[in-house]
Design an enzyme around this catalytic site. Structure first.
Site, PDB file in Angstrom:
ATOM      1  N   GLY A  51       0.848  -1.273   0.052  1.00  0.00           N
ATOM      2  CA  GLY A  51      -0.131   0.020   0.172  1.00  0.00           C
ATOM      3  C   GLY A  51       0.859   1.379   0.038  1.00  0.00           C
ATOM      4  O   GLY A  51       2.032   1.075   0.559  1.00  0.00           O
ATOM      5  N   GLN A  56       3.203   9.921   0.818  1.00  0.00           N
ATOM      6  CA  GLN A  56       4.363   9.474   1.139  1.00  0.00           C
ATOM      7  C   GLN A  56       5.283   9.512   0.153  1.00  0.00           C
ATOM      8  O   GLN A  56       6.654   9.071   0.310  1.00  0.00           O
ATOM      9  CB  GLN A  56       4.303   7.540   1.424  1.00  0.00           C
ATOM     10  N   CYS A 100       5.645   0.296   7.712  1.00  0.00           N
ATOM     11  CA  CYS A 100       5.366   1.433   6.820  1.00  0.00           C
ATOM     12  C   CYS A 100       6.525   1.672   6.176  1.00  0.00           C
ATOM     13  O   CYS A 100       7.822   1.781   6.695  1.00  0.00           O
ATOM     14  CB  CYS A 100       4.928   2.510   7.769  1.00  0.00           C
ATOM     15  N   LEU A 101       6.379   1.936   4.813  1.00  0.00           N
ATOM     16  CA  LEU A 101       7.669   2.241   3.953  1.00  0.00           C
ATOM     17  C   LEU A 101       8.266   3.580   4.526  1.00  0.00           C
ATOM     18  O   LEU A 101       9.312   3.758   4.204  1.00  0.00           O
ATOM     19  CB  LEU A 101       7.107   2.569   2.475  1.00  0.00           C
ATOM     20  N   HIS A 142      -4.747   1.946   7.123  1.00  0.00           N
ATOM     21  CA  HIS A 142      -3.182   2.591   7.146  1.00  0.00           C
ATOM     22  C   HIS A 142      -3.198   3.545   6.266  1.00  0.00           C
ATOM     23  O   HIS A 142      -2.723   4.787   6.617  1.00  0.00           O
ATOM     24  CB  HIS A 142      -2.419   1.358   6.980  1.00  0.00           C
ATOM     25  N   GLU A 143      -3.266   3.228   4.819  1.00  0.00           N
ATOM     26  CA  GLU A 143      -3.311   4.267   3.755  1.00  0.00           C
ATOM     27  C   GLU A 143      -4.192   5.482   4.022  1.00  0.00           C
ATOM     28  O   GLU A 143      -3.684   6.575   4.071  1.00  0.00           O
ATOM     29  CB  GLU A 143      -3.283   3.779   2.581  1.00  0.00           C
ATOM     30  N   HIS A 146      -2.656   8.007   6.402  1.00  0.00           N
ATOM     31  CA  HIS A 146      -1.678   8.731   6.123  1.00  0.00           C
ATOM     32  C   HIS A 146      -2.270   9.893   5.323  1.00  0.00           C
ATOM     33  O   HIS A 146      -1.605  11.515   5.474  1.00  0.00           O
ATOM     34  CB  HIS A 146      -0.884   8.066   4.609  1.00  0.00           C
TER      35      HIS A 146
HETATM   36 NI    NI Z   1       2.427   3.639   5.831  1.00  0.00          NI
END
Ligand code: NI
Length: 193
Positions: A51, A56, A100-101, A142-143, A146
């Protein structure tokens, strides 16, 4: 120069200001925006993510991409893109470890709804709706967070946050004077959001 092949966009790391902004709704789906969305999706796959939110990669717009299972299914891609997403229903609850990235090497258990229904626009402006549980529901939540400047570590206990302090300070330390942080090393990702 743009050659129409999707690009890998640099992932913004914890400390980057854009990760704490509330993203703006998309007003118009232009060809430029569609190219950006193609880059966003490409970046998600190339970083082995499941995701990715527009914030991000440094663009404060309400756009998310999710593909929760692609690398468990031999790379079979099933991309969900949502512009201006809104949750319609939540059901149940579950707690599972997330990564998370934008927070490399940090994994913590996060409570989420077990099942969700969400709607928004796809990349060609059609109204779409998705529902599902498990990792798919978790990735969507989660997304979506963000887009409101919320990171999964915000949802862990005070004690956990204290224990993460040093790691977070290290990540934050590469932020430049403009509030941009693309980190210092290439991270190895596997299934982050
Ligand atoms: Ni994330």
């Amino acid at each position: 120069m743009k050659n129409n092949l999707p690009e890998i966009l640099p992932i913004r790391i914890y400390g980057d200001r854009v990760l704490r902004h509330i993203a703006e709704p998309v007003a118009e789906i232009t060809p430029e925006l569609q190219e950006f969305i193609a880059d966003l999706v490409h970046t998600m796959y190339e970083t082995d993510g499941v995701g990715l939110a527009a914030t991000q990669v440094g663009r404060s717009l309400r756009i998310i991409a999710v593909d929760a299972f692609w690398f468990k299914e031999n790379g079979k891609k099933d991309t969900v893109v949502l512009i201006n997403p809104e949750f319609i229903e939540f059901d149940g609850s579950s707690e599972l470890e997330e990564g998370c990235l934008s927070l490399p090497d940090i994994y913590e258990k996060v409570p989420r709804a077990e099942w969700v229904k969400i709607r928004g626009l796809n990349e060609i402006g059609e109204q779409v709706e998705y529902e599902g549980g498990g990792l798919f529901a978790r990735a969507l939540q989660h997304e979506y967070d963000h887009l409101d400047g919320v990171l999964f570590i915000d949802k862990t206990s005070k004690l956990k946050k204290m224990m993460l302090k040093k790691k977070l300070n290290d990540l934050q330390s590469t932020t430049d004077e403009n509030g941009v942080n693309i980190g210092k090393q290439k991270h190895h990702y596997h299934g982050e959001l």
